[in-house]
Design an enzyme around this catalytic site. Structure first.
Site, PDB file in Angstrom:
ATOM      1  N   ASP A 125       2.756 -11.834   5.814  1.00  0.00           N
ATOM      2  CA  ASP A 125       2.799 -11.288   4.481  1.00  0.00           C
ATOM      3  C   ASP A 125       3.424 -12.371   3.750  1.00  0.00           C
ATOM      4  O   ASP A 125       4.112 -13.279   2.937  1.00  0.00           O
ATOM      5  CB  ASP A 125       4.525 -10.410   4.754  1.00  0.00           C
ATOM      6  CG  ASP A 125       4.071  -9.200   5.662  1.00  0.00           C
ATOM      7  OD1 ASP A 125       4.388  -8.762   5.614  1.00  0.00           O
ATOM      8  OD2 ASP A 125       2.996  -8.754   5.134  1.00  0.00           O
ATOM      9  N   ASP A 172      -4.606  -0.814  -6.310  1.00  0.00           N
ATOM     10  CA  ASP A 172      -2.421  -0.689  -5.219  1.00  0.00           C
ATOM     11  C   ASP A 172      -1.655  -2.120  -5.623  1.00  0.00           C
ATOM     12  O   ASP A 172      -0.802  -0.892  -5.768  1.00  0.00           O
ATOM     13  CB  ASP A 172      -2.733   0.227  -4.422  1.00  0.00           C
ATOM     14  CG  ASP A 172      -3.242  -0.699  -3.454  1.00  0.00           C
ATOM     15  OD1 ASP A 172      -2.897  -0.644  -1.913  1.00  0.00           O
ATOM     16  OD2 ASP A 172      -3.727  -1.442  -3.464  1.00  0.00           O
ATOM     17  N   ARG A 232       4.870   0.406  10.638  1.00  0.00           N
ATOM     18  CA  ARG A 232       4.215  -1.145  12.209  1.00  0.00           C
ATOM     19  C   ARG A 232       5.194  -0.211  13.014  1.00  0.00           C
ATOM     20  O   ARG A 232       4.687  -1.897  14.219  1.00  0.00           O
ATOM     21  CB  ARG A 232       3.185  -2.162  11.335  1.00  0.00           C
ATOM     22  CG  ARG A 232       2.323  -1.787  10.466  1.00  0.00           C
ATOM     23  CD  ARG A 232       1.195  -3.397  10.490  1.00  0.00           C
ATOM     24  NE  ARG A 232       0.689  -3.611   9.946  1.00  0.00           N
ATOM     25  CZ  ARG A 232      -0.825  -3.686  10.272  1.00  0.00           C
ATOM     26  NH1 ARG A 232      -0.781  -3.680  11.413  1.00  0.00           N
ATOM     27  NH2 ARG A 232      -1.770  -3.184  10.044  1.00  0.00           N
ATOM     28  N   ARG A 267      10.233  -1.141   6.270  1.00  0.00           N
ATOM     29  CA  ARG A 267       8.939  -0.215   7.101  1.00  0.00           C
ATOM     30  C   ARG A 267       8.525   0.549   7.773  1.00  0.00           C
ATOM     31  O   ARG A 267       9.276   0.039   8.913  1.00  0.00           O
ATOM     32  CB  ARG A 267       8.050  -0.439   6.120  1.00  0.00           C
ATOM     33  CG  ARG A 267       6.202  -0.252   6.452  1.00  0.00           C
ATOM     34  CD  ARG A 267       5.423  -0.972   5.328  1.00  0.00           C
ATOM     35  NE  ARG A 267       4.420  -0.229   5.637  1.00  0.00           N
ATOM     36  CZ  ARG A 267       3.137  -1.245   4.683  1.00  0.00           C
ATOM     37  NH1 ARG A 267       3.596  -1.577   3.836  1.00  0.00           N
ATOM     38  NH2 ARG A 267       1.957  -0.793   5.181  1.00  0.00           N
ATOM     39  N   SER A 268       8.549   1.938   7.861  1.00  0.00           N
ATOM     40  CA  SER A 268       8.338   2.177   9.546  1.00  0.00           C
ATOM     41  C   SER A 268       6.510   2.307   9.882  1.00  0.00           C
ATOM     42  O   SER A 268       7.015   2.353  11.123  1.00  0.00           O
ATOM     43  CB  SER A 268       7.634   4.258   8.792  1.00  0.00           C
ATOM     44  OG  SER A 268       7.642   5.075  10.384  1.00  0.00           O
ATOM     45  N   HIS A 322       7.668  -5.645   5.152  1.00  0.00           N
ATOM     46  CA  HIS A 322       8.577  -4.522   5.864  1.00  0.00           C
ATOM     47  C   HIS A 322       9.419  -4.504   6.394  1.00  0.00           C
ATOM     48  O   HIS A 322      10.520  -3.624   6.773  1.00  0.00           O
ATOM     49  CB  HIS A 322       7.314  -5.085   7.585  1.00  0.00           C
ATOM     50  CG  HIS A 322       5.950  -4.407   7.643  1.00  0.00           C
ATOM     51  ND1 HIS A 322       5.530  -3.948   7.664  1.00  0.00           N
ATOM     52  CD2 HIS A 322       4.346  -4.709   6.600  1.00  0.00           C
ATOM     53  CE1 HIS A 322       4.307  -2.941   8.054  1.00  0.00           C
ATOM     54  NE2 HIS A 322       4.002  -4.044   6.996  1.00  0.00           N
ATOM     55  N   ASP A 334      -8.440  -5.702   0.130  1.00  0.00           N
ATOM     56  CA  ASP A 334      -7.248  -5.849   0.558  1.00  0.00           C
ATOM     57  C   ASP A 334      -7.159  -6.070   2.498  1.00  0.00           C
ATOM     58  O   ASP A 334      -6.556  -7.334   3.563  1.00  0.00           O
ATOM     59  CB  ASP A 334      -5.820  -4.484   1.251  1.00  0.00           C
ATOM     60  CG  ASP A 334      -5.068  -5.150   1.573  1.00  0.00           C
ATOM     61  OD1 ASP A 334      -4.480  -4.604   2.364  1.00  0.00           O
ATOM     62  OD2 ASP A 334      -4.137  -5.681   0.955  1.00  0.00           O
ATOM     63  N   ARG A 383       4.040 -10.174  15.571  1.00  0.00           N
ATOM     64  CA  ARG A 383       3.488  -8.501  14.757  1.00  0.00           C
ATOM     65  C   ARG A 383       2.243  -8.215  15.381  1.00  0.00           C
ATOM     66  O   ARG A 383       2.154  -7.362  14.976  1.00  0.00           O
ATOM     67  CB  ARG A 383       3.526  -8.543  13.648  1.00  0.00           C
ATOM     68  CG  ARG A 383       2.509  -9.984  12.800  1.00  0.00           C
ATOM     69  CD  ARG A 383       2.508  -9.801  10.635  1.00  0.00           C
ATOM     70  NE  ARG A 383       2.195  -8.352  10.310  1.00  0.00           N
ATOM     71  CZ  ARG A 383       2.334  -8.111   9.030  1.00  0.00           C
ATOM     72  NH1 ARG A 383       3.153  -8.397   8.853  1.00  0.00           N
ATOM     73  NH2 ARG A 383       1.713  -6.829   9.077  1.00  0.00           N
ATOM     74  N   SER A 412       0.290  -0.979   0.139  1.00  0.00           N
ATOM     75  CA  SER A 412      -0.254  -0.221   0.040  1.00  0.00           C
ATOM     76  C   SER A 412       0.755   1.519   0.423  1.00  0.00           C
ATOM     77  O   SER A 412       0.715   2.178  -0.246  1.00  0.00           O
ATOM     78  CB  SER A 412      -0.878  -0.036   1.118  1.00  0.00           C
ATOM     79  OG  SER A 412      -2.337  -1.070   1.472  1.00  0.00           O
TER      80      SER A 412
END
Ligand code: 2PG
Ligand code: MN
Ligand code: MN
Length: 520
Positions: free
Chosen positions: A154, A434, A260, A257-258, A123, A393, A185, A62
């Site tokens: 993921d 997306d 989460r 990636r920020s 991530h 999603d 997670r 996303s």
């Protein structure tokens, strides 16, 4: 603007694949979307890998999806930038890493590595770990504690044991590193505001405070229901002692990636401050959007100069509408990872319809979102509405095929309603995915065993359709990709396309006469 006002409708997780078992889009009642995809004027756009700025073969996500649609060009995403540093050896010889490890050797401190333990590459990527361990080894640092976050979102459910074994093998082969803790997670990467879960993740990391202990990493994930919900587990030494973060230690967050990871980073910074452990230093692999100042080893690509800037320049008002899960995407990420709200930009955050697991209410609050889009477009002073229908999603990630089919039908119903209202009010509607998700809810394991539920993203192309009264004709070059959404939206609005938008526009708006000529 000398074009006409319109609506960019982003259907999150709307990928395309031939009808097959597990394809919720092909199976669910979705006559409107089916007609759009079946229409010769419909397009399929690339939304993964190099076409958007990800490493080749990596599924879309996303963040990069909304960033490149807003930027109007592919952007080198954090995963690609980190991978490039890992492959070039720059990560292993990174000066900050070298200096930090050198100081820890002199002071007898520990480097703590915290990250999502999989190769989902949305991530994080466990493949980045060896290069960091080699930097630690090269500095002669012996104490390197790894705090593993298990995935199952993921990557297929049930794979956490495999990734933890791979991690243990890495530490043995490189000769440094040990697993100090394991946690799902759902705790460590919650961004829904469940501070209680984030707090538990922070205390496991800082104090070894756990709901259970295990003698090794693999046994830490035995007997749990879902990879994402492994409770806080401390991997203790032979004396049964957990690892803690002591003053002077360094914590390196390994997710590139920020969104989460930021809540955990800020909670750890707050806990350290309140504990008085003021000499613990925090670092991150990719740059984070945190309150705490956390130096990143790998800087971000510039994503400015996109649609938001062009609209502001042209004095065109825009309305951004989404439910919570995708609100940052239609604002912060669409604007180029920039929190500055442009002149004339309004935000509508649609509240949740109900609590509880989303698979129990896959419609979420899509009807309220649909009403907000129709009302916003109908106001008359809004040039562009950017809205995200999150259901395919968000529900897709549950892995529940039935719930995802219901989500597809809900999106179909509301998208049709928005397009009907737009036609009455003279707005065009550009619909696009997306990245893929709902079109593939099963995965076939490499060992040839039976297909298993899969709730992750895909590499499939995404449908794109322009619904307008002006008989637009597609002019998409072969291999077109979702960065083209930016210039296409500006072209339809009649707003000048900034020079930096390298992607081609997807449609040429035919004159009304041209459309009539076509009909003869
Ligand atoms: O939920 C998320 O964080 C990711 C999957 O891990 O999905 P998206 O990129 O759609 O946000
Ligand atoms: Mn998405
Ligand atoms: Mn997703």
């Amino acid at each position: 603007m000398d074009g006409s006002p319109g609506i960019l409708l982003i259907l999150d997780g709307w990928g395309h694949a031939p009808a097959a078992p597990g394809n919720a889009l092909a199976a669910a009642a979705s006559p409107f979307l089916d007609a759009l995809v079946g229409d010769p004027a419909g397009l399929l756009l690339e939304a993964s890998g190099g076409a958007v700025g990800l490493p080749e073969g990596v599924v879309g996500n996303s963040e990069i999806g909304h960033m490149v649609m807003g930027a109007g060009r592919p952007l080198e995403y954090d995963s690609l930038l980190v991978q490039r540093q890992a492959e070039s050896g720059a990560l292993r010889t990174h000066p900050v890493l070298r200096d930090v490890c050198g100081r820890l050797v002199r002071e007898g401190g520990t480097l703590h590595l915290v990250g999502l333990c999989s190769d989902g590459r949305i991530h994080a990527d466990i493949g980045h770990l060896p290069e960091v361990l080699r930097a630690v080894r090269a500095a002669g640092l012996e104490r390197c504690a790894i705090h593993a976050i298990t995935d199952g979102r993921d990557v297929p459910e049930g794979t956490s044991g495999r990734y933890l074994s791979a991690l243990t093998t890495m530490t043995e082969e490189i000769g440094v590193g040990f697993v100090a803790g394991v946690i799902g997670r759902d705790y460590a990467m919650d961004k829904s505001g469940r501070d209680d879960l984030t707090a538990k993740a922070s205390r496991l990391l800082l104090d070894g405070a756990a709901e259970r202990t295990a003698p090794d990493a693999e046994s830490a994930v035995r007997g749990h229901d879902h990879d994402g919900s492994v409770p806080p587990t401390a991997v203790t030494d032979p004396a049964g002692t957990p690892t803690t973060v002591r003053d002077g230690d360094v914590i390196l967050f390994m997710n590139f990636r920020s969104d989460r990871t930021a809540p955990l980073v800020d909670r750890v910074a707050d806990d350290l401050a309140s504990d008085g452990r003021t000499r613990v230093r925090l670092l991150s692999l990719g740059r984070y959007d945190t309150r705490a100042e956390v130096p990143a080893l790998v800087p971000r690509a510039d994503a400015s100069g996109g649609v938001a800037d062009a609209l502001e320049e042209a004095g065109v008002r825009s309305l951004r509408i989404a439910e919570r899960e995708k609100f940052d995407h239609v604002t912060f990420f669409f604007n180029g990872r920039d929190a500055r709200r442009r002149t004339g930009e309004e935000h509508v955050l649609v509240p949740p319809a109900a609590d509880g697991p989303v698979q129990d209410h896959p419609e979420m609050n899509i009807d309220a979102l649909g009403r907000a889009v129709v009302e916003g477009a109908g106001r008359g002073d809004v040039g562009l509405v950017v809205a995200n229908l999150a259901n395919m999603d968000v529900v897709g990630h549950t892995g529940s095929y039935e719930a995802t089919c219901r989500a597809v039908t809900a999106v179909d119903r509301v998208a049709a309603r928005i397009c009907a209202a737009a036609r009455d009010s003279g707005h065009w509607v550009l619909l696009v995915g997306d990245h893929g998700n709902a079109e593939q809810m099963l995965t076939s394991p490499e060992d040839g065993s039976a297909p298993r539920p899969y709730g992750g993203h895909t590499r499939n192309p995404v449908p794109c359709a322009l619904v307008t009264a002006d008989g637009a004709r597609p002019a998409a070059p072969a291999g077109a990709a979702i960065p083209s959404i930016g210039p296409t939206v500006l072209h339809l609005l009649g707003v000048p396309v900034p020079a930096g938008m390298s992607a081609p526009s997807l449609f040429t708006l035919r004159s009304r006469q041209g459309a009539l000529d076509d009909l003869r």
